[in-house]
Design an enzyme around this catalytic site. Structure first.
Site, PDB file in Angstrom:
ATOM      1  N   ASP A   1      21.020  42.747  61.271  1.00 26.03           N
ATOM      2  CA  ASP A   1      20.285  43.662  61.631  1.00 26.03           C
ATOM      3  C   ASP A   1      20.829  45.474  62.489  1.00 26.03           C
ATOM      4  O   ASP A   1      21.480  44.675  63.560  1.00 26.03           O
ATOM      5  CB  ASP A   1      18.746  43.290  61.838  1.00 26.03           C
ATOM      6  CG  ASP A   1      18.098  42.739  61.105  1.00 26.03           C
ATOM      7  OD1 ASP A   1      19.287  41.687  60.841  1.00 26.03           O
ATOM      8  OD2 ASP A   1      17.114  42.555  61.170  1.00 26.03           O
TER       9      ASP A   1
ATOM     10  N   HIS B   1      18.781  48.261  62.488  1.00 28.48           N
ATOM     11  CA  HIS B   1      17.086  48.981  63.221  1.00 28.48           C
ATOM     12  C   HIS B   1      18.185  50.735  63.560  1.00 28.48           C
ATOM     13  O   HIS B   1      16.887  50.204  64.613  1.00 28.48           O
ATOM     14  CB  HIS B   1      16.673  47.834  63.551  1.00 28.48           C
ATOM     15  CG  HIS B   1      16.102  47.009  62.140  1.00 28.48           C
ATOM     16  ND1 HIS B   1      14.787  47.504  61.855  1.00 28.48           N
ATOM     17  CD2 HIS B   1      15.984  45.911  62.538  1.00 28.48           C
ATOM     18  CE1 HIS B   1      15.099  46.230  60.806  1.00 28.48           C
ATOM     19  NE2 HIS B   1      15.336  45.328  61.566  1.00 28.48           N
TER      20      HIS B   1
ATOM     21  N   ASP C   1      19.519  45.371  56.459  1.00 25.32           N
ATOM     22  CA  ASP C   1      17.891  46.531  57.518  1.00 25.32           C
ATOM     23  C   ASP C   1      18.717  47.237  58.659  1.00 25.32           C
ATOM     24  O   ASP C   1      18.927  46.821  60.022  1.00 25.32           O
ATOM     25  CB  ASP C   1      17.490  44.988  58.593  1.00 25.32           C
ATOM     26  CG  ASP C   1      16.139  44.311  58.442  1.00 25.32           C
ATOM     27  OD1 ASP C   1      15.812  44.696  56.800  1.00 25.32           O
ATOM     28  OD2 ASP C   1      15.038  43.648  58.968  1.00 25.32           O
TER      29      ASP C   1
ATOM     30  N   ASP D   1      14.847  51.630  60.259  1.00 24.29           N
ATOM     31  CA  ASP D   1      13.188  51.570  60.319  1.00 24.29           C
ATOM     32  C   ASP D   1      14.092  50.938  62.185  1.00 24.29           C
ATOM     33  O   ASP D   1      14.237  50.376  62.456  1.00 24.29           O
ATOM     34  CB  ASP D   1      12.848  50.226  59.915  1.00 24.29           C
ATOM     35  CG  ASP D   1      12.275  50.757  58.997  1.00 24.29           C
ATOM     36  OD1 ASP D   1      11.654  52.363  58.314  1.00 24.29           O
ATOM     37  OD2 ASP D   1      11.311  50.024  57.376  1.00 24.29           O
ATOM     38  N   ARG D   2      12.425  51.101  62.330  1.00 28.43           N
ATOM     39  CA  ARG D   2      12.023  50.717  63.631  1.00 28.43           C
ATOM     40  C   ARG D   2      13.071  51.937  64.873  1.00 28.43           C
ATOM     41  O   ARG D   2      12.388  52.258  65.822  1.00 28.43           O
ATOM     42  CB  ARG D   2      12.897  49.449  64.155  1.00 28.43           C
ATOM     43  CG  ARG D   2      12.014  48.231  63.645  1.00 28.43           C
ATOM     44  CD  ARG D   2      10.414  48.046  64.555  1.00 28.43           C
ATOM     45  NE  ARG D   2       9.819  47.459  63.799  1.00 28.43           N
ATOM     46  CZ  ARG D   2       8.477  46.398  64.903  1.00 28.43           C
ATOM     47  NH1 ARG D   2       7.953  47.569  65.220  1.00 28.43           N
ATOM     48  NH2 ARG D   2       7.608  45.699  64.315  1.00 28.43           N
TER      49      ARG D   2
ATOM     50  N   ASN E   1      14.775  42.906  54.003  1.00 32.94           N
ATOM     51  CA  ASN E   1      14.267  43.634  53.991  1.00 32.94           C
ATOM     52  C   ASN E   1      12.787  44.964  53.915  1.00 32.94           C
ATOM     53  O   ASN E   1      12.136  45.258  53.676  1.00 32.94           O
ATOM     54  CB  ASN E   1      12.249  42.406  54.218  1.00 32.94           C
ATOM     55  CG  ASN E   1      13.103  41.891  55.991  1.00 32.94           C
ATOM     56  OD1 ASN E   1      14.386  42.027  56.446  1.00 32.94           O
ATOM     57  ND2 ASN E   1      11.696  42.526  56.638  1.00 32.94           N
ATOM     58  N   HIS E   2      13.920  45.605  55.285  1.00 33.97           N
ATOM     59  CA  HIS E   2      13.147  47.134  54.978  1.00 33.97           C
ATOM     60  C   HIS E   2      14.021  47.362  54.794  1.00 33.97           C
ATOM     61  O   HIS E   2      13.732  49.930  54.448  1.00 33.97           O
ATOM     62  CB  HIS E   2      13.177  46.963  56.872  1.00 33.97           C
ATOM     63  CG  HIS E   2      12.940  47.116  57.684  1.00 33.97           C
ATOM     64  ND1 HIS E   2      12.381  47.790  58.039  1.00 33.97           N
ATOM     65  CD2 HIS E   2      12.518  45.326  58.171  1.00 33.97           C
ATOM     66  CE1 HIS E   2      10.839  46.734  58.959  1.00 33.97           C
ATOM     67  NE2 HIS E   2      11.723  45.478  59.298  1.00 33.97           N
TER      68      HIS E   2
ATOM     69  N   HIS F   1      20.724  38.142  54.094  1.00 31.29           N
ATOM     70  CA  HIS F   1      19.725  38.938  55.052  1.00 31.29           C
ATOM     71  C   HIS F   1      18.311  37.708  55.349  1.00 31.29           C
ATOM     72  O   HIS F   1      18.648  37.198  56.431  1.00 31.29           O
ATOM     73  CB  HIS F   1      19.161  40.188  54.578  1.00 31.29           C
ATOM     74  CG  HIS F   1      18.350  40.650  55.383  1.00 31.29           C
ATOM     75  ND1 HIS F   1      18.286  41.091  57.034  1.00 31.29           N
ATOM     76  CD2 HIS F   1      16.579  40.622  55.899  1.00 31.29           C
ATOM     77  CE1 HIS F   1      17.895  41.759  57.918  1.00 31.29           C
ATOM     78  NE2 HIS F   1      16.941  41.182  56.792  1.00 31.29           N
TER      79      HIS F   1
ATOM     80  N   ARG G   1       5.160  35.427  59.318  1.00 30.38           N
ATOM     81  CA  ARG G   1       5.639  36.417  58.661  1.00 30.38           C
ATOM     82  C   ARG G   1       4.962  36.564  57.745  1.00 30.38           C
ATOM     83  O   ARG G   1       4.557  37.931  56.946  1.00 30.38           O
ATOM     84  CB  ARG G   1       6.665  36.795  58.294  1.00 30.38           C
ATOM     85  CG  ARG G   1       8.272  37.058  59.082  1.00 30.38           C
ATOM     86  CD  ARG G   1       9.421  37.448  58.222  1.00 30.38           C
ATOM     87  NE  ARG G   1      10.308  37.190  59.048  1.00 30.38           N
ATOM     88  CZ  ARG G   1      11.137  37.459  60.024  1.00 30.38           C
ATOM     89  NH1 ARG G   1      10.621  38.660  60.089  1.00 30.38           N
ATOM     90  NH2 ARG G   1      12.437  37.746  60.776  1.00 30.38           N
TER      91      ARG G   1
ATOM     92  N   HIS H   1      18.003  38.672  59.868  1.00 28.11           N
ATOM     93  CA  HIS H   1      16.580  38.951  60.112  1.00 28.11           C
ATOM     94  C   HIS H   1      15.868  38.524  60.885  1.00 28.11           C
ATOM     95  O   HIS H   1      14.581  38.877  61.018  1.00 28.11           O
ATOM     96  CB  HIS H   1      16.414  37.845  58.991  1.00 28.11           C
ATOM     97  CG  HIS H   1      14.905  38.002  58.529  1.00 28.11           C
ATOM     98  ND1 HIS H   1      13.939  39.520  58.446  1.00 28.11           N
ATOM     99  CD2 HIS H   1      13.929  37.324  57.999  1.00 28.11           C
ATOM    100  CE1 HIS H   1      12.479  39.453  57.582  1.00 28.11           C
ATOM    101  NE2 HIS H   1      12.484  37.787  57.264  1.00 28.11           N
TER     102      HIS H   1
END
Length: 484
Positions: free
Chosen positions: A228, A230, A257, A260-261, A289-290, A338, A386, A413
């Site tokens: 990731d 991110h 990923d 995001d963030r 997943n993002h 991922h 999660r 992840h």
């Protein structure tokens, strides 16, 4: 009447809670969870301990566990507003706005004069209203048209005063990509014409790929896998500084990923996509997943795209993310995904190849599990921390590898203190490439270099580098910024 032992347990539990609070303040969230757990073991009837542990789980994005803990706090003390508050925050983070709304309504009932509770309730109400409106106006799946097919970037004029990177003609060159990265580093934007050109060309390349991509690394050559990133663009530049730019001789796989963030997600995605256009075998991209509408709506990418590009790009990225492959196999030996593995045994690589991935990720099934699952230390399978996917043990990993004649699972992840973690008797490696995640976790980042033919993992770790003063989640929805 309480015995001496019970008194002693209660006071030791308080001591553990205080230590946990200190660990939490120091952003040592896993440590805090362990200490709150010890407090709960000594005195399980204290709602505060459960609610505090729920908050620590939220910080580690373990929203399923946070909901369980907050629910327990509510069960112990139905008038404890923090229990509802923590559970509502976890529901929000999962995009379950209606459940969150009920909890914040309860907080408001218990604390009618709390301005913070009132503000969060109002934001949550707005989010639910917006969601209902979007559902009402959205076209059925069967009637949805491709956004990409409605765009002709050739008709978009580049104003004479534009001084940034330019693509001459149809080819994305290394010279262009370097100039674009330099512009991004200096917080300049790329002209929409070229952004469209990059995203549309990437869509075309990705569309032709299978859901499981095979990668071949010739003897004497190497290959790098990153986890990731991110939206941490300046850390991506540092990876390239440490390990070289993507090229035929120096290929990379970025394992989901990308966005995001972090608040430089547009810069990251355009850079990775531009390298893909320049030389498709220099860089491989997997879905995380993002890379999905529901996450992008909550964690900042959608707002950032709207701010830096346009509304149309929001829909275009959502469409192109559905074209990203779900997994890769390197030299027929290393399975890279991922999230993780499956709720059933016997899944073959051919089953993954057969997944129709051109959609938003479903909430169950193989595609969901590839994107969301996590390893666990115990054998067998368990519920996901999660609240999506599952947890799987070393025996599950071993069987999957044996069934498919593979040697190793590499996945991402999860944030790890050292940027990586080796589990399941060395058969599974987690790699995470966003150091000091969200500007607060203090973790290192890592990437893995494999050299053919032996393909032994050589893990390189690195620390965060400075970035301009734009906070993570700067473009996220108001209600998410409140909880971050």
């Amino acid at each position: 009447m309480e015995t001496k032992n019970e008194n002693s347990d209660v006071s030791r539990a308080e001591e553990m809670k205080n230590q946990a609070n200190e660990a939490f303040k120091g952003h040592k969230f896993s440590n805090a969870i362990d200490l709150y757990t010890k407090a709960i073991e000594l005195n399980g009837n204290n709602a505060v301990y459960w609610a505090n542990r729920a908050f620590a789980h939220t910080k580690l994005e373990e929203y399923g566990s946070a909901i369980q803990d907050a629910s327990k706090a509510i069960e112990i003390d139905p008038k404890y507003s923090k229990g509802y508050y923590r559970r509502g925050a976890a529901y929000l983070a999962m995009g379950k706005f209606k459940d969150a709304l009920k909890d914040f309504q309860q907080v408001k009932r218990i604390c009618p004069n709390d301005p913070d509770a009132a503000r969060k309730l109002k934001e949550c109400e707005k989010a639910v209203m917006k969601m209902k409106f979007e559902e009402a106006i959205s076209a059925p799946v069967s009637e949805r048209r491709s956004v990409a097919e409605s765009i002709d970037y050739h008709t978009i004029e580049v104003e004479p005063q534009y001084s940034g990177a330019r693509i001459e003609g149809e080819e994305v060159t290394l010279e262009f990509v370097k100039q674009m990265m330099e512009d991004f580093k200096n917080q300049k934007t790329l002209h929409k014409r070229y952004a469209y050109q990059i995203v549309l060309k990437t869509r075309q390349i990705l569309q032709a790929l299978p859901s499981l991509v095979d990668i071949s690394v010739p003897n004497g050559k190497h290959f790098t896998v990153c986890g990731d990133v991110h939206g941490q663009f300046y850390d991506l530049l540092n990876i390239f500084e440490l390990n070289g730019l993507p090229s035929e001789e120096n290929p990379y796989l970025f394992n989901g990923d990308f966005v995001d963030r972090g608040s430089f997600s547009v810069e990251i995605i355009l850079t990775l996509f531009a390298f893909k256009c320049m030389s498709p075998s220099s860089i491989y991209l997997a879905r995380g997943n993002h890379e999905s509408k529901s996450m992008n709506k909550i964690y900042g990418f959608e707002g950032e795209v709207r701010s830096k590009l346009s509304e149309k790009f929001v829909d275009l990225f959502a469409e192109v993310f559905c074209y990203l492959p779900l997994a890769h196999v390197i030299n027929e030996k290393i399975f890279v995904v991922h999230g993780g593995l499956f709720s059933v045994d016997g899944v073959k690589l051919s089953d993954i190849r057969a997944i129709d991935r051109f959609c938003e990720p479903p909430e169950e099934g193989l595609m969901c599990e590839l994107l969301w699952s996590d390893p666990q230390p115990l054998p067998g399978r368990g519920p996901s921390k999660r609240g999506v996917g599952l947890s799987f043990g070393g025996d599950v990993t071993k069987r999957f590898l044996e069934d498919n004649n593979l040697d190793l699972v590499v996945r991402s992840h999860e944030v790890k203190d050292e940027g990586y973690e080796v589990d399941h008797d060395g058969k599974l490696i987690t790699v995470f490439s966003a150091p000091n995640y969200c500007d607060q976790m203090g973790n290192k980042g890592a990437f893995i270099r494999f050299e053919a033919p032996d393909m032994k993992p050589n893990i390189v770790t690195f620390s965060a580098v400075p970035h301009p003063d734009v906070k993570p989640m700067a473009y996220a929805n108001n209600f998410m910024r409140m909880f971050n």
